[in-house]
Design a protein around this motif. Structure first.
Motif, PDB file in Angstrom:
ATOM      1  N   PRO A  80       0.837  -1.203   0.000  1.00  0.00           N
ATOM      2  CA  PRO A  80       0.000   0.000   0.000  1.00  0.00           C
ATOM      3  C   PRO A  80       0.873   1.254   0.000  1.00  0.00           C
ATOM      4  N   ALA A  81       0.367   2.319  -0.607  1.00  0.00           N
ATOM      5  CA  ALA A  81       1.119   3.575  -0.679  1.00  0.00           C
ATOM      6  C   ALA A  81       1.419   4.097   0.713  1.00  0.00           C
ATOM      7  N   ALA A  82       0.469   3.961   1.615  1.00  0.00           N
ATOM      8  CA  ALA A  82       0.661   4.385   3.004  1.00  0.00           C
ATOM      9  C   ALA A  82      -0.183   3.471   3.882  1.00  0.00           C
ATOM     10  N   PRO A  83       0.357   3.042   5.015  1.00  0.00           N
ATOM     11  CA  PRO A  83      -0.438   2.195   5.906  1.00  0.00           C
ATOM     12  C   PRO A  83      -1.665   2.963   6.407  1.00  0.00           C
ATOM     13  N   VAL A  84      -2.761   2.252   6.558  1.00  0.00           N
ATOM     14  CA  VAL A  84      -3.995   2.859   7.041  1.00  0.00           C
ATOM     15  C   VAL A  84      -4.395   2.167   8.334  1.00  0.00           C
ATOM     16  N   PRO A  85      -4.484   2.920   9.436  1.00  0.00           N
ATOM     17  CA  PRO A  85      -4.945   2.284  10.679  1.00  0.00           C
ATOM     18  C   PRO A  85      -6.407   1.868  10.534  1.00  0.00           C
ATOM     19  N   LEU A  86      -6.775   0.744  11.112  1.00  0.00           N
ATOM     20  CA  LEU A  86      -8.138   0.250  10.971  1.00  0.00           C
ATOM     21  C   LEU A  86      -9.167   1.235  11.504  1.00  0.00           C
ATOM     22  N   GLY A  87      -8.820   1.976  12.541  1.00  0.00           N
ATOM     23  CA  GLY A  87      -9.747   2.958  13.098  1.00  0.00           C
ATOM     24  C   GLY A  87     -10.146   4.026  12.101  1.00  0.00           C
ATOM     25  N   ALA A  88      -9.298   4.292  11.127  1.00  0.00           N
ATOM     26  CA  ALA A  88      -9.613   5.312  10.119  1.00  0.00           C
ATOM     27  C   ALA A  88     -10.755   4.869   9.212  1.00  0.00           C
ATOM     28  N   LEU A  89     -11.040   3.588   9.187  1.00  0.00           N
ATOM     29  CA  LEU A  89     -12.109   3.073   8.345  1.00  0.00           C
ATOM     30  C   LEU A  89     -13.475   3.135   9.024  1.00  0.00           C
ATOM     31  N   LEU A  90     -13.492   3.462  10.315  1.00  0.00           N
ATOM     32  CA  LEU A  90     -14.762   3.562  11.039  1.00  0.00           C
ATOM     33  C   LEU A  90     -15.511   4.822  10.669  1.00  0.00           C
ATOM     34  N   ALA A  91     -16.812   4.757  10.764  1.00  0.00           N
ATOM     35  CA  ALA A  91     -17.634   5.954  10.582  1.00  0.00           C
ATOM     36  C   ALA A  91     -17.336   6.900  11.742  1.00  0.00           C
ATOM     37  N   PRO A  92     -17.451   8.218  11.530  1.00  0.00           N
ATOM     38  CA  PRO A  92     -17.151   9.180  12.606  1.00  0.00           C
ATOM     39  C   PRO A  92     -17.910   8.895  13.897  1.00  0.00           C
ATOM     40  N   ALA A  93     -19.181   8.501  13.818  1.00  0.00           N
ATOM     41  CA  ALA A  93     -19.956   8.223  15.031  1.00  0.00           C
ATOM     42  C   ALA A  93     -19.384   7.019  15.779  1.00  0.00           C
ATOM     43  N   GLU A  94     -18.968   5.990  15.048  1.00  0.00           N
ATOM     44  CA  GLU A  94     -18.351   4.810  15.670  1.00  0.00           C
ATOM     45  C   GLU A  94     -17.034   5.190  16.335  1.00  0.00           C
ATOM     46  N   ARG A  95     -16.236   6.006  15.641  1.00  0.00           N
ATOM     47  CA  ARG A  95     -14.955   6.435  16.181  1.00  0.00           C
ATOM     48  C   ARG A  95     -15.162   7.206  17.488  1.00  0.00           C
ATOM     49  N   ALA A  96     -16.163   8.102  17.521  1.00  0.00           N
ATOM     50  CA  ALA A  96     -16.454   8.885  18.723  1.00  0.00           C
ATOM     51  C   ALA A  96     -16.939   7.975  19.850  1.00  0.00           C
TER      52      ALA A  96
END
Length: 122
Positions: A80-96
């Motif tokens: 991948p061009a840059a690693p992506v943390p799994l948390g970044a894939l969550l919807a904003p409400a889920e992340r909050a």
């Protein structure tokens, strides 16, 4: 003839359902390098990352006279061009919700429905 048909329908890459016929057709269309065969058929791109299909593709290339026995070329691995943390894939409400310390068991769940059945019961 039946044996030849059975050979051509043999699955080379179960991850993407690629058959021997698919590989041979790619070779017939000028894809004689593992990299171009990968692009034409999706072999090497499944969950096994070519661990299953690589030897089979190699043997077909040898049978067709494209490569020599023992020559094991593989397509280039692309990270991948840059690693992506799994948390970044969550919807904003889920992340909050997770950031607040709320557990997944506390999250509201939508009612379970059976499409097509619950609408009729209504």
């Amino acid at each position: 003839m039946a044996r030849e048909d059975a050979m051509r329908s043999a699955v080379v890459c179960p991850c993407h359902d690629v058959t021997r016929a698919d590989i041979e057709d790619a070779i017939d269309h000028g894809h004689t390098d593992p990299e171009t065969i990968k692009r034409a058929t999706a072999v090497y791109m499944g969950a096994c990352q070519g661990k299953f299909c690589s030897p089979l593709v190699q043997s077909i290339l040898v049978e067709r006279g494209v490569e020599r026995v023992g020559e094991q070329r593989r397509p280039a691995a692309r990270l991948p061009a840059a690693p992506v943390p799994l948390g970044a894939l969550l919807a904003p409400a889920e992340r909050a919700r997770l950031a607040s310390g709320e557990s997944a068991d506390d999250a509201p769940r939508p009612p379970r429905t059976c499409p097509g059945v619950d609408e009729r019961d209504g």
